[in-house]
Motif scaffolding. Structure first.
Motif, PDB file in Angstrom:
ATOM      1  N   PHE A 146       0.936  -0.926  -0.167  1.00  0.00           N
ATOM      2  CA  PHE A 146      -0.067  -0.018  -0.030  1.00  0.00           C
ATOM      3  C   PHE A 146       1.054   1.288  -0.015  1.00  0.00           C
ATOM      4  O   PHE A 146       1.726   1.207   0.963  1.00  0.00           O
ATOM      5  CB  PHE A 146      -1.056  -0.053   1.102  1.00  0.00           C
ATOM      6  N   ASN A 147       0.784   1.995  -1.029  1.00  0.00           N
ATOM      7  CA  ASN A 147       1.661   3.199  -1.457  1.00  0.00           C
ATOM      8  C   ASN A 147       1.383   4.461  -0.790  1.00  0.00           C
ATOM      9  O   ASN A 147       2.070   5.471  -0.925  1.00  0.00           O
ATOM     10  CB  ASN A 147       1.897   3.460  -2.738  1.00  0.00           C
ATOM     11  N   ALA A 148       0.302   4.536   0.047  1.00  0.00           N
ATOM     12  CA  ALA A 148      -0.125   5.852   0.261  1.00  0.00           C
ATOM     13  C   ALA A 148       0.046   6.045   1.999  1.00  0.00           C
ATOM     14  O   ALA A 148      -1.036   6.585   2.519  1.00  0.00           O
ATOM     15  CB  ALA A 148      -1.418   6.331  -0.151  1.00  0.00           C
ATOM     16  N   HIS A 149       0.851   5.332   2.709  1.00  0.00           N
ATOM     17  CA  HIS A 149       1.117   5.652   3.953  1.00  0.00           C
ATOM     18  C   HIS A 149       1.530   7.091   4.444  1.00  0.00           C
ATOM     19  O   HIS A 149       2.195   7.591   3.320  1.00  0.00           O
ATOM     20  CB  HIS A 149       1.842   4.621   4.527  1.00  0.00           C
ATOM     21  N   ASN A 150       1.409   7.675   5.548  1.00  0.00           N
ATOM     22  CA  ASN A 150       2.086   8.763   5.631  1.00  0.00           C
ATOM     23  C   ASN A 150       2.817   8.913   7.241  1.00  0.00           C
ATOM     24  O   ASN A 150       2.329   8.273   8.290  1.00  0.00           O
ATOM     25  CB  ASN A 150       0.863   9.998   6.006  1.00  0.00           C
ATOM     26  N   LEU A 151       3.872   9.507   7.189  1.00  0.00           N
ATOM     27  CA  LEU A 151       4.624   9.456   8.469  1.00  0.00           C
ATOM     28  C   LEU A 151       5.342  11.041   8.433  1.00  0.00           C
ATOM     29  O   LEU A 151       5.571  11.659   7.656  1.00  0.00           O
ATOM     30  CB  LEU A 151       5.540   8.461   8.616  1.00  0.00           C
ATOM     31  N   VAL A 152       5.991  11.101   9.717  1.00  0.00           N
ATOM     32  CA  VAL A 152       6.557  12.421   9.821  1.00  0.00           C
ATOM     33  C   VAL A 152       8.311  12.090  10.079  1.00  0.00           C
ATOM     34  O   VAL A 152       8.351  11.020  10.861  1.00  0.00           O
ATOM     35  CB  VAL A 152       6.171  13.315  11.217  1.00  0.00           C
ATOM     36  N   VAL A 153       9.101  12.876   9.433  1.00  0.00           N
ATOM     37  CA  VAL A 153      10.537  12.744   9.927  1.00  0.00           C
ATOM     38  C   VAL A 153      11.014  13.818  10.583  1.00  0.00           C
ATOM     39  O   VAL A 153      10.656  14.981  10.142  1.00  0.00           O
ATOM     40  CB  VAL A 153      11.234  12.533   8.586  1.00  0.00           C
ATOM     41  N   TYR A 154      11.427  13.782  12.037  1.00  0.00           N
ATOM     42  CA  TYR A 154      11.864  14.990  12.492  1.00  0.00           C
ATOM     43  C   TYR A 154      13.212  15.215  12.655  1.00  0.00           C
ATOM     44  O   TYR A 154      13.793  16.104  13.459  1.00  0.00           O
ATOM     45  CB  TYR A 154      11.034  15.014  13.916  1.00  0.00           C
ATOM     46  N   GLY A 155      14.044  14.220  12.106  1.00  0.00           N
ATOM     47  CA  GLY A 155      15.605  14.314  12.444  1.00  0.00           C
ATOM     48  C   GLY A 155      16.230  13.510  11.645  1.00  0.00           C
ATOM     49  O   GLY A 155      15.760  12.430  11.118  1.00  0.00           O
ATOM     50  N   ARG A 156      17.564  13.375  11.883  1.00  0.00           N
ATOM     51  CA  ARG A 156      18.424  12.268  11.234  1.00  0.00           C
ATOM     52  C   ARG A 156      19.684  12.131  12.241  1.00  0.00           C
ATOM     53  O   ARG A 156      20.335  13.253  12.837  1.00  0.00           O
ATOM     54  CB  ARG A 156      18.864  12.482   9.936  1.00  0.00           C
ATOM     55  N   GLU A 157      20.352  10.943  12.212  1.00  0.00           N
ATOM     56  CA  GLU A 157      21.271  10.732  13.119  1.00  0.00           C
ATOM     57  C   GLU A 157      22.229   9.636  12.334  1.00  0.00           C
ATOM     58  O   GLU A 157      21.819   8.455  12.141  1.00  0.00           O
ATOM     59  CB  GLU A 157      21.127  10.202  14.493  1.00  0.00           C
ATOM     60  N   GLY A 158      23.477  10.219  11.893  1.00  0.00           N
ATOM     61  CA  GLY A 158      24.204   9.092  10.929  1.00  0.00           C
ATOM     62  C   GLY A 158      23.265   8.806   9.737  1.00  0.00           C
ATOM     63  O   GLY A 158      22.775   9.639   9.170  1.00  0.00           O
ATOM     64  N   ASP A 188      20.510   7.038   9.992  1.00  0.00           N
ATOM     65  CA  ASP A 188      19.227   6.695  10.284  1.00  0.00           C
ATOM     66  C   ASP A 188      18.157   8.077  10.263  1.00  0.00           C
ATOM     67  O   ASP A 188      18.902   8.989  10.742  1.00  0.00           O
ATOM     68  CB  ASP A 188      19.097   6.236  12.089  1.00  0.00           C
ATOM     69  N   TYR A 189      17.156   7.869   9.748  1.00  0.00           N
ATOM     70  CA  TYR A 189      16.094   8.897   9.878  1.00  0.00           C
ATOM     71  C   TYR A 189      15.271   8.916  11.215  1.00  0.00           C
ATOM     72  O   TYR A 189      15.069   7.514  11.752  1.00  0.00           O
ATOM     73  CB  TYR A 189      15.089   8.823   8.900  1.00  0.00           C
ATOM     74  N   LEU A 190      15.137   9.633  11.979  1.00  0.00           N
ATOM     75  CA  LEU A 190      14.113   9.567  13.238  1.00  0.00           C
ATOM     76  C   LEU A 190      12.604   9.943  12.769  1.00  0.00           C
ATOM     77  O   LEU A 190      12.366  10.998  12.105  1.00  0.00           O
ATOM     78  CB  LEU A 190      14.743  10.956  14.375  1.00  0.00           C
ATOM     79  N   ILE A 191      11.720   8.882  12.716  1.00  0.00           N
ATOM     80  CA  ILE A 191      10.497   8.740  12.448  1.00  0.00           C
ATOM     81  C   ILE A 191       9.454   8.957  13.227  1.00  0.00           C
ATOM     82  O   ILE A 191       9.657   8.212  14.317  1.00  0.00           O
ATOM     83  CB  ILE A 191      10.525   7.733  11.368  1.00  0.00           C
TER      84      ILE A 191
END
Lengths: 131, 328
Positions: free
Chosen positions: B123-135, B137-140
């Motif tokens: 299913f291609n219409a999922h939504n999420l928030v990315v609020y940062g990154r470390e190395g 990895d994304y912080l989700i």
């Protein structure tokens, strides 16, 4: 649904996660409540998972019997039907079906093999084998 | 925007993402309000559109409609970007995060490794928030998850650029202008009116008519065919999938109606909320009856399930007719 009726059946399909559902709290206000899952939901989720597992196992048997190529197995193992797979890798359906024939699959160009493997999220060498 | 992003658990990905993004930008709004203003509730049964061998059945509006609705209702500006290459999409996301921006993404569900194995479908219409990154990895903050998670760059890229139906094409979005904190009463009433109007559309595929259309096809199904049991499971799965509490988003919309009664200056909405909770409970009863048949605890009886659906169609028709009158 009242908050105390929110199902906490501990669904295996949620893998230990909980989800938020809305239910009527004590004062009548509708609030988000954590739910550990509902059995009815587990039943239908597993049904959908089982369909693809069964397709993959049937494909595996065909590959072992020399009637199909591992490409078909991997497609189902990634929970794709042929329409979804065709869209994912940008290859026409009839062409994919042709590549299910072991003799044709054996002659696939490394380029196309790589493209299939990328759409399936596996290494090109893995695509030639069954797990 | 340097304040820490606050993760809040939501029932639905799109309304949760929009609500959490707006909160971060200083507009206090909960998931139900975002869902309601976005006109999130719907019903569609499109037997001629097949997804993974099953007809399209939806209990909510199509992807991105909630964002559009919220934009229209609140006058919030969202910047939405798409990318033609993975590299461009990745670079832009990194740049935005480095500026301190919190970003909403559209992704595939299947390629997100932190999702429970059994919930991973294409299913291609999922939504999420990315609020940062470390190395790498994304912080989700995935609104349907209880807690924030991490996701490796390669995995997120794959999920953002999955192909196929509703392909996300790396879509990212974030609010750029958030107007006042007040929600205009008229905007709420208009959003409710839109939903009621679509639920009463005189077509056998949308709204109450769509439920009737589904009931008719189900009633005619041959109980001896295993594929029909798969259809029953599919109906329930769409009704239940990710956090609707088994009521196909009816409980979530009821929460909105209850909350809206005061700001919309329409106290009757609180009673409508109670009525919709009852309709949601009836959907749950249908799901339970259907699941028992899928599990072969009860014999497969398509006409009995169809009866359930006809009753639900009638209840929703009555409900939305009255609701439409109340906000007109």
């Amino acid at each position: 649904m009242d908050a105390q009726d929110v199902p906490q059946d501990g669904n295996a399909t949620l893998g230990g996660h909980r989800k938020a559902v809305y239910a009527r709290g004590a004062g009548g206000a509708i609030v988000a409540v954590e739910s550990a899952g509902w059995e009815a939901e587990e039943i239908v989720t597993l049904q959908a998972v089982d369909v693809f597992d069964a397709y993959a196992e049937a494909a595996r048997a065909r590959v072992v019997a020399g009637l199909s190529s591992p490409l078909e197995y991997w497609m189902y193992a990634r929970r794709m039907d042929i329409a979804t797979f065709a869209q994912s890798c940008g290859v026409w359906r009839w062409r994919i079906r042709r590549h299910f024939r072991p003799a044709v699959f054996a002659r696939l160009s490394p380029k196309l093999l790589k493209r299939y493997a990328a759409a399936l999220g596996i290494a090109p060498e893995t695509l030639r084998t069954l797990p | 925007m340097s304040a820490a992003f606050q993760h809040r658990h939501a029932a639905h990905c799109e309304s949760g993402t929009v609500a959490n993004l707006l909160n971060h930008h200083g507009l206090p709004i909960g998931e139900p309000m975002a869902f309601g203003l976005g006109g999130g509730l719907s019903f569609a049964y499109l037997p001629f559109v097949r997804i993974q061998e099953m007809p399209l059945i939806a209990y909510r509006v199509p992807p991105r409609a909630i964002i559009r609705g919220v934009r229209k209702s609140l006058g919030v500006h969202f910047r939405i970007e798409r990318f033609s290459s993975v590299a461009a999409g990745e670079a832009r996301l990194d740049a935005l995060l480095d500026q301190g921006q919190v970003v909403g993404l559209q992704t595939s569900v299947y390629w997100l490794p932190y999702f429970p194995e059994d919930m991973r479908f294409h299913f291609n219409a999922h939504n999420l928030v990315v609020y940062g990154r470390e190395g790498d990895d994304y912080l989700i903050s995935d609104p349907v998850g209880e807690h924030p998670v991490r996701c490796h760059r390669d995995d997120l890229n794959r999920a953002r650029f999955a192909k196929g139906m509703l392909a996300p094409k790396g879509t990212l979005y974030f609010p750029t202008g958030v107007p006042g904190r007040d929600i205009p009463p008229k905007a709420i009433r208009q959003a409710i009116h839109r939903v009621a109007w679509s639920m009463l559309a005189p077509l056998p595929v949308f709204g109450a008519g769509g439920i009737r259309g589904l009931a008719r096809s189900l009633g005619k199904a041959d109980p001896a065919k295993p594929d029909n049991l798969r259809l029953v499971g599919h109906i329930v799965r769409m009704q239940e999938e990710i956090g609707t509490g088994g009521a196909g988003f009816r409980f979530l919309y009821a929460a909105f109606l209850q909350e809206a009664a005061q700001p919309a200056e329409c106290p009757a909405l609180a009673e409508f909320a109670d009525r919709l909770m009852d309709i949601g409970d009836a959907w749950r009863a249908f799901a339970l009856a259907a699941a028992r048949m899928v599990k072969v605890r009860d014999p497969f009886d398509p006409p009995a399930l169809a009866e359930h659906l006809f009753a639900l169609a009638a209840a929703e028709k009555g409900f939305f007719t009255a609701l439409k009158a109340a906000v007109s």
